[in-house]
Design an enzyme around this catalytic site. Structure first.
Site, PDB file in Angstrom:
ATOM      1  N   ARG A   1      47.517  40.673  39.678  1.00  0.00           N
ATOM      2  CA  ARG A   1      46.229  40.833  38.990  1.00  0.00           C
ATOM      3  C   ARG A   1      46.354  41.833  37.843  1.00  0.00           C
ATOM      4  NH1 ARG A   1      41.317  39.775  41.461  1.00  0.00           N
ATOM      5  NH2 ARG A   1      40.426  41.783  40.883  1.00  0.00           N
TER       6      ARG A   1
ATOM      7  N   ARG B   1      52.539  45.789  30.331  1.00  0.00           N
ATOM      8  CA  ARG B   1      52.608  45.593  28.871  1.00  0.00           C
ATOM      9  C   ARG B   1      53.610  46.521  28.216  1.00  0.00           C
ATOM     10  NH1 ARG B   1      46.779  46.326  28.612  1.00  0.00           N
ATOM     11  NH2 ARG B   1      45.868  44.317  29.129  1.00  0.00           N
TER      12      ARG B   1
ATOM     13  N   ARG C   1      38.569  43.343  54.454  1.00  0.00           N
ATOM     14  CA  ARG C   1      38.569  44.786  54.224  1.00  0.00           C
ATOM     15  C   ARG C   1      37.155  45.191  53.881  1.00  0.00           C
ATOM     16  NH1 ARG C   1      41.845  48.002  56.370  1.00  0.00           N
ATOM     17  NH2 ARG C   1      42.010  49.507  54.660  1.00  0.00           N
TER      18      ARG C   1
ATOM     19  N   ARG D   1      39.466  55.462  44.855  1.00  0.00           N
ATOM     20  CA  ARG D   1      39.065  55.754  43.474  1.00  0.00           C
ATOM     21  C   ARG D   1      37.735  56.490  43.439  1.00  0.00           C
ATOM     22  NH1 ARG D   1      38.940  49.313  41.841  1.00  0.00           N
ATOM     23  NH2 ARG D   1      37.628  48.635  43.543  1.00  0.00           N
TER      24      ARG D   1
ATOM     25  N   GLU E   1      35.367  55.839  46.916  1.00  0.00           N
ATOM     26  CA  GLU E   1      35.496  54.566  47.633  1.00  0.00           C
ATOM     27  C   GLU E   1      36.530  54.695  48.748  1.00  0.00           C
ATOM     28  OE1 GLU E   1      35.127  51.467  44.529  1.00  0.00           O
ATOM     29  OE2 GLU E   1      36.525  50.359  45.790  1.00  0.00           O
TER      30      GLU E   1
ATOM     31  N   TYR F   1      39.628  35.696  46.834  1.00  0.00           N
ATOM     32  CA  TYR F   1      39.524  36.944  46.070  1.00  0.00           C
ATOM     33  C   TYR F   1      39.041  36.600  44.652  1.00  0.00           C
ATOM     34  CZ  TYR F   1      41.315  41.676  44.800  1.00  0.00           C
ATOM     35  OH  TYR F   1      41.470  42.979  44.397  1.00  0.00           O
TER      36      TYR F   1
ATOM     37  N   ASP G   1      36.929  36.858  41.181  1.00  0.00           N
ATOM     38  CA  ASP G   1      36.198  37.750  40.289  1.00  0.00           C
ATOM     39  C   ASP G   1      34.908  37.043  39.854  1.00  0.00           C
ATOM     40  OD1 ASP G   1      37.775  40.038  40.250  1.00  0.00           O
ATOM     41  OD2 ASP G   1      39.167  39.174  38.788  1.00  0.00           O
TER      42      ASP G   1
HETATM   43  P1  FAD Z   1      28.364  38.197  47.465  1.00  0.00           P
HETATM   44  O1  FAD Z   1      28.058  39.056  46.304  1.00  0.00           O
HETATM   45  O2  FAD Z   1      29.063  38.795  48.632  1.00  0.00           O
HETATM   46  O3  FAD Z   1      26.993  37.529  47.944  1.00  0.00           O
HETATM   47  C1  FAD Z   1      26.811  36.947  49.212  1.00  0.00           C
HETATM   48  C2  FAD Z   1      25.383  37.222  49.619  1.00  0.00           C
HETATM   49  O4  FAD Z   1      25.084  36.466  50.792  1.00  0.00           O
HETATM   50  C3  FAD Z   1      25.137  38.685  49.963  1.00  0.00           C
HETATM   51  O5  FAD Z   1      24.019  39.179  49.262  1.00  0.00           O
HETATM   52  C4  FAD Z   1      24.897  38.660  51.474  1.00  0.00           C
HETATM   53  O6  FAD Z   1      23.992  39.669  51.903  1.00  0.00           O
HETATM   54  C5  FAD Z   1      24.314  37.264  51.673  1.00  0.00           C
HETATM   55  N1  FAD Z   1      24.473  36.720  53.031  1.00  0.00           N
HETATM   56  C6  FAD Z   1      25.628  36.619  53.738  1.00  0.00           C
HETATM   57  N2  FAD Z   1      25.380  36.076  54.942  1.00  0.00           N
HETATM   58  C7  FAD Z   1      24.058  35.814  55.000  1.00  0.00           C
HETATM   59  C8  FAD Z   1      23.191  35.266  55.999  1.00  0.00           C
HETATM   60  N3  FAD Z   1      23.655  34.867  57.191  1.00  0.00           N
HETATM   61  N4  FAD Z   1      21.859  35.159  55.715  1.00  0.00           N
HETATM   62  C9  FAD Z   1      21.374  35.574  54.514  1.00  0.00           C
HETATM   63  N5  FAD Z   1      22.147  36.104  53.548  1.00  0.00           N
HETATM   64  C10 FAD Z   1      23.468  36.215  53.775  1.00  0.00           C
HETATM   65  N6  FAD Z   1      34.612  41.044  40.044  1.00  0.00           N
HETATM   66  C11 FAD Z   1      34.817  41.166  38.701  1.00  0.00           C
HETATM   67  O7  FAD Z   1      34.775  40.162  37.973  1.00  0.00           O
HETATM   68  N7  FAD Z   1      35.022  42.393  38.129  1.00  0.00           N
HETATM   69  C12 FAD Z   1      35.048  43.547  38.862  1.00  0.00           C
HETATM   70  O8  FAD Z   1      35.233  44.632  38.313  1.00  0.00           O
HETATM   71  C13 FAD Z   1      34.853  43.441  40.272  1.00  0.00           C
HETATM   72  N8  FAD Z   1      34.883  44.547  41.036  1.00  0.00           N
HETATM   73  C14 FAD Z   1      34.685  44.436  42.388  1.00  0.00           C
HETATM   74  C15 FAD Z   1      34.690  45.595  43.154  1.00  0.00           C
HETATM   75  C16 FAD Z   1      34.471  45.523  44.525  1.00  0.00           C
HETATM   76  C17 FAD Z   1      34.484  46.791  45.341  1.00  0.00           C
HETATM   77  C18 FAD Z   1      34.248  44.258  45.139  1.00  0.00           C
HETATM   78  C19 FAD Z   1      34.029  44.161  46.628  1.00  0.00           C
HETATM   79  C20 FAD Z   1      34.244  43.100  44.384  1.00  0.00           C
HETATM   80  C21 FAD Z   1      34.457  43.173  43.008  1.00  0.00           C
HETATM   81  N9  FAD Z   1      34.403  42.031  42.193  1.00  0.00           N
HETATM   82  C22 FAD Z   1      34.626  42.147  40.833  1.00  0.00           C
HETATM   83  C23 FAD Z   1      34.151  40.685  42.756  1.00  0.00           C
HETATM   84  C24 FAD Z   1      32.668  40.304  42.738  1.00  0.00           C
HETATM   85  O9  FAD Z   1      31.928  41.246  43.471  1.00  0.00           O
HETATM   86  C25 FAD Z   1      32.509  38.917  43.365  1.00  0.00           C
HETATM   87  O10 FAD Z   1      33.284  37.962  42.695  1.00  0.00           O
HETATM   88  C26 FAD Z   1      31.071  38.381  43.384  1.00  0.00           C
HETATM   89  O11 FAD Z   1      30.117  39.389  43.532  1.00  0.00           O
HETATM   90  C27 FAD Z   1      30.955  37.388  44.521  1.00  0.00           C
HETATM   91  O12 FAD Z   1      29.684  36.797  44.544  1.00  0.00           O
HETATM   92  P2  FAD Z   1      29.270  35.914  45.814  1.00  0.00           P
HETATM   93  O13 FAD Z   1      27.897  35.407  45.529  1.00  0.00           O
HETATM   94  O14 FAD Z   1      30.331  34.957  46.137  1.00  0.00           O
HETATM   95  O15 FAD Z   1      29.270  36.937  47.049  1.00  0.00           O
HETATM   96  N1  UDP Z   2      46.747  48.614  42.536  1.00  0.00           N
HETATM   97  C1  UDP Z   2      47.617  49.667  42.721  1.00  0.00           C
HETATM   98  N2  UDP Z   2      47.385  50.853  42.076  1.00  0.00           N
HETATM   99  C2  UDP Z   2      46.331  51.029  41.277  1.00  0.00           C
HETATM  100  C3  UDP Z   2      45.435  49.957  41.072  1.00  0.00           C
HETATM  101  C4  UDP Z   2      45.672  48.761  41.735  1.00  0.00           C
HETATM  102  O1  UDP Z   2      48.582  49.548  43.464  1.00  0.00           O
HETATM  103  O2  UDP Z   2      46.155  52.135  40.734  1.00  0.00           O
HETATM  104  C5  UDP Z   2      47.025  47.347  43.263  1.00  0.00           C
HETATM  105  C6  UDP Z   2      46.334  47.310  44.634  1.00  0.00           C
HETATM  106  O3  UDP Z   2      47.172  46.603  45.513  1.00  0.00           O
HETATM  107  C7  UDP Z   2      45.077  46.538  44.344  1.00  0.00           C
HETATM  108  C8  UDP Z   2      45.615  45.499  43.355  1.00  0.00           C
HETATM  109  O4  UDP Z   2      46.535  46.245  42.538  1.00  0.00           O
HETATM  110  O5  UDP Z   2      44.543  45.951  45.504  1.00  0.00           O
HETATM  111  C9  UDP Z   2      44.578  44.849  42.488  1.00  0.00           C
HETATM  112  O6  UDP Z   2      43.880  45.851  41.772  1.00  0.00           O
HETATM  113  P1  UDP Z   2      42.434  45.600  41.205  1.00  0.00           P
HETATM  114  O7  UDP Z   2      42.068  46.783  40.369  1.00  0.00           O
HETATM  115  O8  UDP Z   2      42.383  44.273  40.585  1.00  0.00           O
HETATM  116  O9  UDP Z   2      41.571  45.615  42.557  1.00  0.00           O
HETATM  117  P2  UDP Z   2      39.983  45.494  42.817  1.00  0.00           P
HETATM  118  O10 UDP Z   2      39.298  46.109  41.626  1.00  0.00           O
HETATM  119  O11 UDP Z   2      39.720  44.042  43.001  1.00  0.00           O
HETATM  120  O12 UDP Z   2      39.798  46.278  44.060  1.00  0.00           O
END
Ligand code: FAD
Ligand code: UDP
Length: 364
Positions: A171, A175, A248, A279, A299, A346, A348
């Site tokens: 991911r 560079r 996780r 982080r 986090e 996984y 985005d």
């Molecule tokens: P979710 O957002 O998980 O939505 C599912 C919803 O269903 C939730 O609101 C939940 O409460 C509801 N639900 C589940 N079960 C039930 C039930 N039985 N009844 C009623 N409701 C229910 N993506 C990026 O592009 N850039 C980023 O920088 C980025 N950072 C991230 C950082 C973190 C810490 C995490 C965890 C994810 C990150 N993502 C990022 C990914 C991004 O969050 C997801 O791709 C996106 O939000 C997924 O949307 P979703 O609708 O599939 O799931």
């Molecule tokens: N990662 C790492 N060191 C860093 C940042 C990321 O080893 O400082 C690795 C780690 O395994 C992480 C993966 O790269 O799970 C993907 O990072 P990303 O920032 O895409 O993770 P997310 O924002 O989805 O948690």
């Protein structure tokens, strides 16, 4: 039937599908078990600062259609993610680029850096990487692996790097230029005023029932709609009848601090094993505002257990085998499974939107 579609979950997948179906004249109800819309991209206002309640979210995509789509709901700023890594008190630029190589080894030209990395990848004898550790060493060599990857990854995933799939580390770009942009995509930014504003716009005219768990009354809801779109965890839908998929989880410790600028950057990663969080994010740097206070979040990753939020699917071989068996069960149901949890992927944000739009064009 009262509704054409009931959508379980108001995250990005549920909200995009609800918006598109409503636009096409379908009657839709969203059922959401949390007390708010937006799923994990939900942001909340703290005296002018947009707080990313479920972790840092930066939108990035190469797909102009998706970029125009999100910008049609809300204006995005030009935020560029340039996180830093703190390893034992020393700062390094991310992703791995000429700045990082200079900070580590003093190499100044791409050729010098390339040679240094080549020396360090020799130990693998050009073997095809079969896990995250081998993939990381192949890409950036052992020094970077030991200082910036191993500790962070083992905290984040709770597993040895040898037991994790190689794709996770791919991911991150590597560079041979002095470029600290974490993403290589053409378009990147954060919605001005927060992601919740974007979801609110998507859901204009859509009926939403909050604080309601679909699985507690599934027969009743199934009788109320022609079709169900389910975005919760796939194993939960089947009462974990084949076994539990692993996820996780994260604990977010958020603090308001009386200073206008705490760490000078939106994201700082702590890559050594001994610091318990992965982080610290300082929310105001995503969507800058002039305030005397700031809000930061540490986090802390953990293994998912009953009652926790499942944030990341653990896509190792064991879980993928189990997921495939659930997917077979899903084929027999008259239900659409979509999004990060139901597809155990996984994803985005841009990928979730693409997948939701593809689904809608197939459906209609
Ligand atoms: P979710 O957002 O998980 O939505 C599912 C919803 O269903 C939730 O609101 C939940 O409460 C509801 N639900 C589940 N079960 C039930 C039930 N039985 N009844 C009623 N409701 C229910 N993506 C990026 O592009 N850039 C980023 O920088 C980025 N950072 C991230 C950082 C973190 C810490 C995490 C965890 C994810 C990150 N993502 C990022 C990914 C991004 O969050 C997801 O791709 C996106 O939000 C997924 O949307 P979703 O609708 O599939 O799931
Ligand atoms: N990662 C790492 N060191 C860093 C940042 C990321 O080893 O400082 C690795 C780690 O395994 C992480 C993966 O790269 O799970 C993907 O990072 P990303 O920032 O895409 O993770 P997310 O924002 O989805 O948690």
């Amino acid at each position: 039937m009262k509704y054409d579609y009931i959508i379980v979950g108001s995250g990005l997948f549920g909200s995009v599908t609800a918006h598109e179906l409503t636009n096409k004249g379908k009657k839709v109800l969203i059922i959401e078990k949390r007390s708010h819309i937006g799923g994990n991209i939900y942001t909340e206002d703290n005296n002018g600062i947009q707080v990313h309640k479920y972790g840092a979210h930066i939108f990035h995509t190469n797909d102009k259609v998706i970029w125009d789509y999100v910008n049609s709901f809300v204006e995005f700023n030009r935020f560029t993610n340039s996180p830093l890594a703190n390893y034992k008190g020393q700062l390094f630029n991310l992703p791995f680029n000429m700045n990082t190589f200079y900070q580590l080894w003093g190499t100044k030209t791409p050729e010098e850096a390339y040679k240094k990395i080549q020396e360090q990848t020799k130990e693998l004898n050009k073997k095809e990487p079969s896990n995250l550790e081998e993939q990381a060493i192949t890409l950036v060599g052992r020094d970077i692996y030991e200082k910036l990857i191993k500790g962070y990854t083992e905290k984040q995933w709770g597993r040895d790097c040898k037991e994790l799939p190689a794709f996770i580390i791919r991911r991150l770009p590597v560079r041979y230029t002095y470029d600290n942009n974490y993403f290589s995509d053409k378009y990147q930014g954060v919605p001005i005023g927060g992601y919740t504003k974007m979801i609110e716009k998507m859901l204009e005219g859509v009926e939403v029932k909050l604080n309601t768990d679909f699985l507690e009354n599934r027969e009743m809801y199934q009788a109320m709609a022609d079709k169900i779109i389910y975005t919760g965890p796939i194993d939960e839908y089947f009462n974990k009848s084949l076994g539990k998929l692993e996820y996780r989880s994260l604990e977010f410790k958020t603090k308001t601090i009386k200073t206008s600028n705490y760490q000078g950057n939106a994201v700082i990663n702590f890559t050594e094993r001994d610091v318990p969080y992965t982080r610290i994010i300082e929310h105001k740097h995503f969507d800058p505002v002039d305030t005397a206070h700031t809000v930061i979040t540490e986090e802390y990753p953990s293994e998912w257990k009953e009652g926790d939020e499942p944030y990341y699917p653990v896509n190792d071989d064991k879980n993928m085998e189990l997921f495939k068996r659930y997917r077979e069960l899903a084929k027999a149901e008259n239900i659409i499974f979509g999004g990060r949890l139901a597809e155990y992927k996984y994803y985005d944000m841009h990928q979730v939107i693409r997948s939701a739009l593809n689904l809608i064009s197939k459906e209609l």
